[in-house]
Design a protein around this motif. Sequence first.
Motif, PDB file in Angstrom:
ATOM      1  N   ASN A  57       0.845  -1.193   0.000  1.00  0.00           N
ATOM      2  CA  ASN A  57       0.000   0.000   0.000  1.00  0.00           C
ATOM      3  C   ASN A  57       0.885   1.250   0.000  1.00  0.00           C
ATOM      4  N   ASP A  58       1.486   1.529  -1.151  1.00  0.00           N
ATOM      5  CA  ASP A  58       2.497   2.579  -1.242  1.00  0.00           C
ATOM      6  C   ASP A  58       1.959   3.953  -0.872  1.00  0.00           C
ATOM      7  N   ALA A  59       0.786   4.315  -1.362  1.00  0.00           N
ATOM      8  CA  ALA A  59       0.239   5.644  -1.095  1.00  0.00           C
ATOM      9  C   ALA A  59       0.029   5.863   0.401  1.00  0.00           C
ATOM     10  N   GLU A  60      -0.519   4.855   1.075  1.00  0.00           N
ATOM     11  CA  GLU A  60      -0.733   4.972   2.519  1.00  0.00           C
ATOM     12  C   GLU A  60       0.596   5.030   3.254  1.00  0.00           C
ATOM     13  N   GLY A  61       1.595   4.279   2.761  1.00  0.00           N
ATOM     14  CA  GLY A  61       2.916   4.320   3.373  1.00  0.00           C
ATOM     15  C   GLY A  61       3.547   5.689   3.271  1.00  0.00           C
ATOM     16  N   LEU A  62       3.462   6.307   2.110  1.00  0.00           N
ATOM     17  CA  LEU A  62       4.014   7.650   1.931  1.00  0.00           C
ATOM     18  C   LEU A  62       3.256   8.669   2.779  1.00  0.00           C
ATOM     19  N   GLU A  63       1.958   8.490   2.895  1.00  0.00           N
ATOM     20  CA  GLU A  63       1.166   9.398   3.727  1.00  0.00           C
ATOM     21  C   GLU A  63       1.599   9.311   5.188  1.00  0.00           C
ATOM     22  N   ALA A  64       1.859   8.091   5.669  1.00  0.00           N
ATOM     23  CA  ALA A  64       2.328   7.927   7.046  1.00  0.00           C
ATOM     24  C   ALA A  64       3.705   8.552   7.233  1.00  0.00           C
ATOM     25  N   LEU A  65       4.585   8.403   6.241  1.00  0.00           N
ATOM     26  CA  LEU A  65       5.922   8.998   6.328  1.00  0.00           C
ATOM     27  C   LEU A  65       5.861  10.520   6.347  1.00  0.00           C
ATOM     28  N   ALA A  66       4.781  11.097   5.831  1.00  0.00           N
ATOM     29  CA  ALA A  66       4.627  12.549   5.772  1.00  0.00           C
ATOM     30  C   ALA A  66       3.990  13.131   7.025  1.00  0.00           C
ATOM     31  N   GLN A  67       3.784  12.321   8.053  1.00  0.00           N
ATOM     32  CA  GLN A  67       3.043  12.800   9.222  1.00  0.00           C
ATOM     33  C   GLN A  67       3.748  13.953   9.922  1.00  0.00           C
ATOM     34  N   ASN A  68       5.082  13.955   9.938  1.00  0.00           N
ATOM     35  CA  ASN A  68       5.815  15.020  10.637  1.00  0.00           C
ATOM     36  C   ASN A  68       6.462  16.015   9.689  1.00  0.00           C
ATOM     37  N   GLY A  69       6.098  15.990   8.422  1.00  0.00           N
ATOM     38  CA  GLY A  69       6.686  16.937   7.482  1.00  0.00           C
ATOM     39  C   GLY A  69       6.787  16.353   6.087  1.00  0.00           C
ATOM     40  N   PRO A  70       7.408  17.093   5.169  1.00  0.00           N
ATOM     41  CA  PRO A  70       7.489  16.637   3.775  1.00  0.00           C
ATOM     42  C   PRO A  70       8.260  15.325   3.642  1.00  0.00           C
ATOM     43  N   VAL A  71       7.914  14.555   2.637  1.00  0.00           N
ATOM     44  CA  VAL A  71       8.646  13.329   2.318  1.00  0.00           C
ATOM     45  C   VAL A  71       9.820  13.723   1.424  1.00  0.00           C
ATOM     46  N   ASP A  72      10.996  13.830   2.050  1.00  0.00           N
ATOM     47  CA  ASP A  72      12.195  14.231   1.325  1.00  0.00           C
ATOM     48  C   ASP A  72      13.044  13.006   0.996  1.00  0.00           C
ATOM     49  N   ALA A  73      14.293  13.249   0.586  1.00  0.00           N
ATOM     50  CA  ALA A  73      15.159  12.158   0.141  1.00  0.00           C
ATOM     51  C   ALA A  73      15.344  11.063   1.194  1.00  0.00           C
ATOM     52  N   PRO A  74      15.575  11.384   2.474  1.00  0.00           N
ATOM     53  CA  PRO A  74      15.755  10.295   3.455  1.00  0.00           C
ATOM     54  C   PRO A  74      14.518   9.407   3.588  1.00  0.00           C
ATOM     55  N   GLN A  75      13.345  10.031   3.661  1.00  0.00           N
ATOM     56  CA  GLN A  75      12.120   9.240   3.779  1.00  0.00           C
ATOM     57  C   GLN A  75      11.906   8.363   2.546  1.00  0.00           C
ATOM     58  N   ARG A  76      12.195   8.905   1.356  1.00  0.00           N
ATOM     59  CA  ARG A  76      12.020   8.118   0.134  1.00  0.00           C
ATOM     60  C   ARG A  76      13.017   6.954   0.082  1.00  0.00           C
ATOM     61  N   ALA A  77      14.243   7.189   0.556  1.00  0.00           N
ATOM     62  CA  ALA A  77      15.228   6.105   0.595  1.00  0.00           C
ATOM     63  C   ALA A  77      14.783   5.010   1.567  1.00  0.00           C
ATOM     64  N   PHE A  78      14.228   5.419   2.709  1.00  0.00           N
ATOM     65  CA  PHE A  78      13.699   4.447   3.668  1.00  0.00           C
ATOM     66  C   PHE A  78      12.546   3.662   3.040  1.00  0.00           C
ATOM     67  N   PHE A  79      11.672   4.365   2.331  1.00  0.00           N
ATOM     68  CA  PHE A  79      10.553   3.729   1.619  1.00  0.00           C
ATOM     69  C   PHE A  79      11.067   2.641   0.675  1.00  0.00           C
ATOM     70  N   GLU A  80      12.102   2.956  -0.112  1.00  0.00           N
ATOM     71  CA  GLU A  80      12.641   1.990  -1.073  1.00  0.00           C
ATOM     72  C   GLU A  80      13.272   0.801  -0.367  1.00  0.00           C
ATOM     73  N   SER A  81      13.913   1.040   0.776  1.00  0.00           N
ATOM     74  CA  SER A  81      14.526  -0.068   1.520  1.00  0.00           C
ATOM     75  C   SER A  81      13.480  -1.031   2.048  1.00  0.00           C
ATOM     76  N   VAL A  82      12.402  -0.490   2.599  1.00  0.00           N
ATOM     77  CA  VAL A  82      11.338  -1.358   3.115  1.00  0.00           C
ATOM     78  C   VAL A  82      10.676  -2.110   1.970  1.00  0.00           C
ATOM     79  N   LYS A  83      10.467  -1.442   0.842  1.00  0.00           N
ATOM     80  CA  LYS A  83       9.799  -2.065  -0.287  1.00  0.00           C
ATOM     81  C   LYS A  83      10.621  -3.227  -0.852  1.00  0.00           C
ATOM     82  N   ALA A  84      11.956  -3.072  -0.833  1.00  0.00           N
ATOM     83  CA  ALA A  84      12.843  -4.110  -1.371  1.00  0.00           C
ATOM     84  C   ALA A  84      13.602  -4.814  -0.233  1.00  0.00           C
ATOM     85  N   MET A  85      12.943  -4.999   0.895  1.00  0.00           N
ATOM     86  CA  MET A  85      13.607  -5.467   2.106  1.00  0.00           C
ATOM     87  C   MET A  85      14.261  -6.838   1.929  1.00  0.00           C
ATOM     88  N   GLN A  86      15.539  -6.918   2.336  1.00  0.00           N
ATOM     89  CA  GLN A  86      16.244  -8.198   2.380  1.00  0.00           C
ATOM     90  C   GLN A  86      16.051  -8.867   3.736  1.00  0.00           C
TER      91      GLN A  86
END
Length: 258
Positions: A165-194
Motif C-alpha cells: 500500500n504505497d500511497a498509505e505508506g508515503l502518507e504515514a511517512l509525511a506525518q511530521n513533514g514533507p517526504v524528502d530524500a531520506p524518507q524516500r530512501a527508507f521507503f525503497e529499503s522497506v519495499k525491497a527489504m532483504q
Amino acid sequence: MQINFSRAEFFMLAALMRADGIIGLDPSRLLPETAAERQALYSAGEASLSARKLLRLAGGEAQLEENVMRLMTAVTRPQTALITVKTLPNAGQQLFAHYGQSGVYVEQTLPNAETHRLADVGDNTQMRERLQEIFPLSGISANGAGFELDTAAMLAAYNFIRDGNDAEGLEALAQNGPVDAPQRAFFESVKAMQYSGTIAMMQIVPDQESEAREFAVVSGAGRAWLMIGVEDGKSQIGAIDAASFGRVMDSLLAALST
C-alpha cells in the motif's frame, strides 16, 4: 563451545536449575500442560543427559558436566539479556537469545522445534561482532541524513509499504513533514527489504520487572536503517553501515554492562 540439547534435555536442565522461566522463550515451548507430561519429559531428559555423560547421578544428587553447568547458569540467571528476532521475507523469523553474566555472553538458538542450541559468544566486543553477523551490512552505504517520525506513524508506514500500500505508506511517512530524500530512501529499503529485525536489551534485577530498550533494523535496496525510540513517542531513523552499526552497539553494550 556449543552444545545441542533436545527439548526433554533442556526441560530437565531448566527444572534442575529451578528456573521459573527462560527469557526469550515462550513458556508453552518449555512446559507441557499436565504434570504427567512434565514428569515424562523430565525422565526422558534425565536419561538422555546421563547417556551423553553430561549428567551424573550419585547418592541422590545430580551433578552436571562443568560446561553444561556454566552455560545453563548464564541462561537461567543472567545479569543482562539481548533478545534478537530477525525476519527474512518468505522465510520467517529467527530467534537469537543472549544471556550475559560477568560481562560474558551465551547464545541460545532454536534450530528446530525440538532442539535448543547453547553456544559461547564472549565479551562485549564479541557480542557486537555476533550482532554484526546476524545483521550483515557489508556493501551497505550510510550516506544520507536520517529523520524523526512518530513511532506509530513509522510502524504504520512500514506495514503499509510491506503490504504494497504505497500511497498509505508515503502518507504515514509525511506525518511530521514533507517526504524528502531520506524518507524516500527508507521507503525503497522497506519495499525491497532483504531482512528486518529487532533487538531488545535489558538489565536483569532479581525480583524486579526488567524494562527492555528496543531497536529495529531494516536492510534493502543497498541501504540499512536503525530505528531507535526517543522521547515523546517518536523514533529516530538513521542510515547505517557496518561501522556505524558497530559503534552504536559498542556504546549500548557498554552501557548495559554498567
